[in-house]
Design a protein around this motif. Structure first.
Motif, PDB file in Angstrom:
ATOM      1  N   SER A  24      47.770 -74.203  66.303  1.00  0.00           N
ATOM      2  CA  SER A  24      48.567 -74.015  67.519  1.00  0.00           C
ATOM      3  C   SER A  24      47.908 -72.992  68.423  1.00  0.00           C
ATOM      4  O   SER A  24      47.547 -71.908  67.956  1.00  0.00           O
ATOM      5  CB  SER A  24      49.987 -73.560  67.160  1.00  0.00           C
ATOM      6  OG  SER A  24      50.668 -73.077  68.298  1.00  0.00           O
ATOM      7  N   PHE A  25      47.755 -73.334  69.703  1.00  0.00           N
ATOM      8  CA  PHE A  25      47.244 -72.385  70.692  1.00  0.00           C
ATOM      9  C   PHE A  25      48.242 -71.230  70.872  1.00  0.00           C
ATOM     10  O   PHE A  25      47.864 -70.068  70.968  1.00  0.00           O
ATOM     11  CB  PHE A  25      47.002 -73.092  72.025  1.00  0.00           C
ATOM     12  CG  PHE A  25      45.720 -73.872  72.078  1.00  0.00           C
ATOM     13  CD1 PHE A  25      44.692 -73.483  72.931  1.00  0.00           C
ATOM     14  CD2 PHE A  25      45.539 -74.997  71.289  1.00  0.00           C
ATOM     15  CE1 PHE A  25      43.504 -74.204  72.984  1.00  0.00           C
ATOM     16  CE2 PHE A  25      44.369 -75.717  71.336  1.00  0.00           C
ATOM     17  CZ  PHE A  25      43.341 -75.325  72.189  1.00  0.00           C
ATOM     18  N   THR A  26      49.516 -71.602  70.897  1.00  0.00           N
ATOM     19  CA  THR A  26      50.553 -70.595  71.127  1.00  0.00           C
ATOM     20  C   THR A  26      50.632 -69.600  69.969  1.00  0.00           C
ATOM     21  O   THR A  26      50.688 -68.376  70.172  1.00  0.00           O
ATOM     22  CB  THR A  26      51.918 -71.267  71.314  1.00  0.00           C
ATOM     23  OG1 THR A  26      51.852 -72.184  72.421  1.00  0.00           O
ATOM     24  CG2 THR A  26      53.005 -70.235  71.591  1.00  0.00           C
ATOM     25  N   ALA A  29      47.595 -67.336  69.965  1.00  0.00           N
ATOM     26  CA  ALA A  29      47.695 -66.321  71.015  1.00  0.00           C
ATOM     27  C   ALA A  29      48.615 -65.191  70.577  1.00  0.00           C
ATOM     28  O   ALA A  29      48.323 -64.000  70.800  1.00  0.00           O
ATOM     29  CB  ALA A  29      48.208 -66.964  72.300  1.00  0.00           C
ATOM     30  N   GLY A  30      49.735 -65.527  69.938  1.00  0.00           N
ATOM     31  CA  GLY A  30      50.657 -64.509  69.465  1.00  0.00           C
ATOM     32  C   GLY A  30      50.032 -63.626  68.401  1.00  0.00           C
ATOM     33  O   GLY A  30      50.235 -62.404  68.382  1.00  0.00           O
ATOM     34  N   THR A  35      47.355 -64.084  75.865  1.00  0.00           N
ATOM     35  CA  THR A  35      48.144 -65.195  76.400  1.00  0.00           C
ATOM     36  C   THR A  35      47.580 -66.519  75.921  1.00  0.00           C
ATOM     37  O   THR A  35      46.410 -66.625  75.537  1.00  0.00           O
ATOM     38  CB  THR A  35      48.136 -65.173  77.938  1.00  0.00           C
ATOM     39  OG1 THR A  35      46.791 -65.400  78.398  1.00  0.00           O
ATOM     40  CG2 THR A  35      48.647 -63.828  78.459  1.00  0.00           C
ATOM     41  N   GLN A  36      48.439 -67.537  75.975  1.00  0.00           N
ATOM     42  CA  GLN A  36      47.982 -68.876  75.600  1.00  0.00           C
ATOM     43  C   GLN A  36      46.892 -69.354  76.541  1.00  0.00           C
ATOM     44  O   GLN A  36      45.941 -70.023  76.129  1.00  0.00           O
ATOM     45  CB  GLN A  36      49.154 -69.852  75.610  1.00  0.00           C
ATOM     46  CG  GLN A  36      48.747 -71.270  75.224  1.00  0.00           C
ATOM     47  CD  GLN A  36      49.914 -72.245  75.262  1.00  0.00           C
ATOM     48  OE1 GLN A  36      51.062 -71.829  75.311  1.00  0.00           O
ATOM     49  NE2 GLN A  36      49.614 -73.534  75.253  1.00  0.00           N
ATOM     50  N   SER A  40      43.202 -70.866  75.591  1.00  0.00           N
ATOM     51  CA  SER A  40      42.763 -72.180  76.091  1.00  0.00           C
ATOM     52  C   SER A  40      41.454 -72.055  76.850  1.00  0.00           C
ATOM     53  O   SER A  40      40.557 -72.905  76.710  1.00  0.00           O
ATOM     54  CB  SER A  40      43.850 -72.785  76.988  1.00  0.00           C
ATOM     55  OG  SER A  40      45.039 -73.015  76.260  1.00  0.00           O
ATOM     56  N   ARG A  60      52.416 -82.915  71.560  1.00  0.00           N
ATOM     57  CA  ARG A  60      52.965 -81.665  71.058  1.00  0.00           C
ATOM     58  C   ARG A  60      52.139 -81.112  69.889  1.00  0.00           C
ATOM     59  O   ARG A  60      52.650 -80.330  69.090  1.00  0.00           O
ATOM     60  CB  ARG A  60      54.420 -81.860  70.603  1.00  0.00           C
ATOM     61  CG  ARG A  60      55.392 -82.108  71.750  1.00  0.00           C
ATOM     62  CD  ARG A  60      56.828 -82.178  71.239  1.00  0.00           C
ATOM     63  NE  ARG A  60      57.765 -82.346  72.347  1.00  0.00           N
ATOM     64  CZ  ARG A  60      58.284 -81.332  73.029  1.00  0.00           C
ATOM     65  NH1 ARG A  60      57.934 -80.089  72.741  1.00  0.00           N
ATOM     66  NH2 ARG A  60      59.138 -81.561  74.020  1.00  0.00           N
TER      67      ARG A  60
END
Length: 295
Positions: A24-26, A29-30, A35-36, A40, A60
């Motif tokens: 997951s990119f999100t 990032a976390g 940031t996402q 990216s 998704r």
């Protein structure tokens, strides 16, 4: 002149490994605290530089490509290696290296030489465990052992060995008072009573020399250190393991009784536990012990 091959930025590689691991990119990032969009962008730059896609973007979800999987596996192992090396470097300055040996070896050989090791490695702490009973390396308390005996050993790996010779020793004063001459039954013999008979006794010494008289030690001790201290004080003759009594031969507090020498039949071994932890501090201590033993 050598030119280093140009590699993608470390930032992009770190982000790729995180995205691949978290899927997951999100989430990546976390984890990385960015940031996402930043993640990216770095992945896109990496794909442009390599000329192949790293992920197949779905509605998704993302699916890593074969190239991404291969690069990710290499990165994961590389990051583990880097982390272990950093831990070893950091640990070398604060790590405690525990060395186990007999009381005699610690007192007569190791302790007089530890100042040299500490001068060369000021950040390494040394803990010495001295006991005449066999040290169990499976317990995990000892990092390096000096074991007298004949390898192999089922609980450790021998990285260095040193033979030794036995001789009869006494104080200069005792020899002067007694005078030169062959060993006789009336001589004051100092015996060490130990369970480990790899430490030879007076009976072994006399039988190997084909000397026939009854053994009547005038002093007996259960530690070799006490035997040697008594000999240095002029109390009689003791069996001297050359490696252990060298310091006293050098400073003149002990002298050889005669020219007779006998192979000990065993060796001093530098032994690492089979399940040994590895740090730079332990590696340095083991290398120093090996060099000092053969010095």
């Amino acid at each position: 002149m050598q030119f280093r091959r140009r590699l993608p930025s470390l930032t992009a590689l770190i982000m790729l490994e995180a995205v691949l691991r978290r899927r997951s990119f999100t989430a990546a990032a976390g984890e990385l605290g960015v940031t996402q969009a930043a993640v990216s962008r770095q992945i896109a730059l990496l794909e442009d530089e390599l000329g192949v896609p790293m992920f197949i973007r779905k509605h998704r979800a993302i699916e890593p490509t074969a190239a991404c999987e291969a690069l990710g596996a290499s990165l994961a192992q590389s990051f583990v290696n880097i982390a272990e090396t950093i831990d070893a470097i950091k640990g070398s300055a604060k790590d405690i290296v525990t060395i186990g040996a007999t009381v005699a070896f610690s007192s007569f050989w190791l302790l007089p030489r530890l100042a040299d090791f500490r001068a060369q490695n000021p950040g390494i702490q040394i803990r010495v465990v001295s006991q005449d009973t066999r040290i169990n390396l499976d317990d995990g308390d000892i990092d390096i052992a000096i074991r007298y005996g004949v390898p192999p050993f089922n609980d450790g790996t021998v990285i260095a060995s040193c033979d030794d010779m036995l001789m009869l020793v006494c104080s200069p004063g005792y020899l002067e008072k007694r005078g030169r001459g062959p060993l006789v039954a009336s001589d004051d013999l100092i015996e060490t009573d130990v369970e480990d008979r790899s430490w030879l006794s007076w009976s072994h010494w006399l039988s190997n020399l084909d000397v026939r008289f009854e053994i009547k030690p005038t002093l007996r001790f259960n530690h070799y250190t006490e035997t040697i201290f008594a000999a240095r004080e002029g109390q009689g003759l003791a069996l001297g393991w050359g490696l252990l009594v060298k310091t006293f031969l050098d400073d003149g507090t002990l002298v050889p009784f005669d020219d007779t020498r006998m192979a000990s039949g065993a060796r001093y071994n530098v032994v690492l536990p089979i399940k040994s932890r590895r740090t730079m501090a332990i590696d340095r201590a083991a290398a120093w012990l090996t060099a000092a033993l053969h010095g």
